[in-house]
Design a protein around this motif. Structure first.
Motif, short mmCIF file in Angstrom:
data_model
loop_
_atom_site.label_atom_id
_atom_site.label_comp_id
_atom_site.label_asym_id
_atom_site.label_seq_id
_atom_site.Cartn_x
_atom_site.Cartn_y
_atom_site.Cartn_z
N VAL A 189 2.41 0.46 15.85
CA VAL A 189 2.75 0.93 14.49
C VAL A 189 1.46 1.02 13.68
CG1 VAL A 189 5.10 0.02 14.26
CG2 VAL A 189 3.14 -1.46 13.79
N LYS A 191 0.04 0.22 9.98
CA LYS A 191 0.50 -0.65 8.89
C LYS A 191 -0.61 -0.93 7.88
CE LYS A 191 -0.53 -4.28 12.15
NZ LYS A 191 -0.09 -5.15 13.18
N SER A 252 -2.89 11.05 15.39
CA SER A 252 -1.81 11.70 16.13
C SER A 252 -2.04 11.58 17.63
CB SER A 252 -1.71 13.18 15.75
OG SER A 252 -1.59 13.27 14.37
N THR A 255 -0.88 7.89 18.27
CA THR A 255 0.56 7.67 18.12
C THR A 255 1.21 8.89 17.47
OG1 THR A 255 2.17 6.47 16.78
CG2 THR A 255 -0.11 6.09 16.21
N LYS A 257 4.09 9.59 16.64
CA LYS A 257 5.11 9.34 15.62
C LYS A 257 4.57 9.56 14.21
CE LYS A 257 8.00 5.46 14.33
NZ LYS A 257 7.17 4.58 13.55
N PHE A 258 3.31 9.14 13.96
CA PHE A 258 2.81 9.16 12.60
C PHE A 258 2.68 10.57 12.04
CE2 PHE A 258 -0.24 9.21 9.21
CZ PHE A 258 0.31 8.24 8.39
N HIS A 260 4.53 13.02 12.25
CA HIS A 260 5.79 13.49 11.66
C HIS A 260 6.06 12.79 10.33
CE1 HIS A 260 6.53 15.64 15.29
NE2 HIS A 260 6.44 14.53 16.03
N GLU A 261 5.46 11.63 10.15
CA GLU A 261 5.72 10.86 8.92
C GLU A 261 4.75 11.23 7.79
OE1 GLU A 261 5.43 6.80 10.06
OE2 GLU A 261 7.30 6.85 11.19
N TYR A 262 3.66 11.96 8.12
CA TYR A 262 2.64 12.25 7.11
C TYR A 262 3.19 13.11 5.97
CZ TYR A 262 -1.41 13.97 4.69
OH TYR A 262 -2.31 14.28 3.70
N SER A 263 2.88 12.72 4.75
CA SER A 263 3.26 13.52 3.59
C SER A 263 2.12 13.45 2.57
CB SER A 263 4.55 12.95 2.99
OG SER A 263 4.57 13.17 1.60
N VAL A 266 2.52 11.06 -0.36
CA VAL A 266 2.50 9.62 -0.07
C VAL A 266 1.13 9.18 0.46
CG1 VAL A 266 3.55 7.78 1.32
CG2 VAL A 266 4.96 9.67 0.49
N HIS A 267 0.53 9.99 1.33
CA HIS A 267 -0.65 9.53 2.08
C HIS A 267 -1.98 10.11 1.62
CE1 HIS A 267 2.76 8.95 5.01
NE2 HIS A 267 2.24 7.74 4.94
#
Ligand code: SF4
Ligand code: SF4
Length: 288
Positions: A189, A191, A252, A255, A257-258, A260-263, A266-267
């Motif tokens: 993950v 974090k 990427s 991992t 997964k990250f 797809h979570e990037y915005s 937010v980031h």
């Protein structure tokens, strides 16, 4: 004697503090130069002619900032973008993601400390739509990145220029100067630092978002060496056109997964904390 000026635009004088933090070396430098104009060191309002070297701190935020940069460039043989705001737009340029009117409205009329506030404009320079690095306005001869820059690097670059040399910035990344061990482990993950990281192992491998791989070396990696992730204050190498996207790319690969979570909303402050104004991402968002 070489004629020097130091200028402060949209910044906080931190780069000037780094300059005087040279202590004895600064005094030594003063033996070979004359500082003719400096917003915190010399009480002289006019920018003189025939400048040999100009150090410009801060980003361009107002019409006055822009006029000053143009005037200094016209009068100087050599212009240095001094610190990451001047080089890349800096932290202040994170607000470029917002509409200027919304920003002014929030700051002057809706913050807790403002009661029936007015947006000031009379007899003031115009606030421009976006915060920009000085290279968006004029030709820059050299950069000294960092937030703030490393005093030793300031001395090395300024002295080299005064001797007629062409100094270069390091061509490695922060990981190359970091003492932590890389074991080839993929983090499960990503974090924030909420507990104490293992002091010996690479922070990124432990899942802490460290921008070392996408950031120019030269600071000797003080942050990861003190167990805090690198925030990328020295910006990217010349070969990396967008520091934040390069870091996102590296992440990427580790991992999937990250990605797809990037915005951006937010980031942005994590991946483009110092470089948003000069990033591809900013251009992409503008052209939407
Ligand atoms: S801790 Fe950061 S700077 Fe050090 S090797 Fe890992 S990613 Fe690179
Ligand atoms: S380690 Fe990163 S954040 Fe820390 S000084 Fe170096 S470039 Fe800046």
């Amino acid at each position: 004697m070489k004629r020097i000026v130091t200028i402060g635009l949209a910044g906080d004088a931190g780069c000037h503090v780094a300059l005087v933090n040279l202590h004895k070396k600064f005094l030594k430098l003063l033996r070979s130069v004359k500082i003719l104009h400096s917003y915190i060191l010399v009480d002289e309002k006019e920018i003189p002619n025939e400048i040999d070297l100009a150090l410009i701190e801060g980003a361009v935020r107002t019409s006055h900032n822009e006029a000053v940069v143009k005037e200094v460039r016209e009068k100087s043989k050599c212009v240095i973008a001094f610190g990451s705001c001047a080089c890349f737009g800096g932290i202040a340029s994170l607000c470029n993601i917002l509409d200027l009117n919304d920003l002014l409205d929030y700051v002057y009329q809706h913050t807790d400390s403002t009661v029936e506030g007015v947006i000031p404009f009379e007899n003031l320079p115009k606030v421009q739509e976006k915060v920009r690095p000085i290279s968006d306005i004029v030709k820059v001869d050299y950069m000294i990145p960092g937030c703030p820059p490393i005093p030793e690097e300031i001395a090395t670059i300024v002295q080299a220029i005064l001797l007629g040399l062409k100094p270069e910035l390091p061509r490695k990344n922060v990981c190359d100067e970091c003492k932590k061990k890389r074991l080839g482990i993929t983090p499960k993950v990503i974090k924030r630092v909420t507990s104490k990281p293992d002091a010996k192992q690479c922070l990124l491998e432990q899942g802490y978002l460290c921008l070392g791989p996408a950031t120019r070396a030269g600071c000797k990696a003080p942050c990861p060496n003190y167990n805090m992730p690198c925030e990328g204050c020295r910006g990217p190498l010349e070969t990396v056109p967008d520091q934040g996207l390069a870091m996102l790319d590296a992440l990427s690969a580790l991992t999937e997964k990250f990605a797809h979570e990037y915005s951006p909303t937010v980031h942005l402050g994590t991946f483009h904390r110092y470089t948003f104004a000069s990033s591809f991402l900013a251009k992409m968002l503008r052209s939407r």
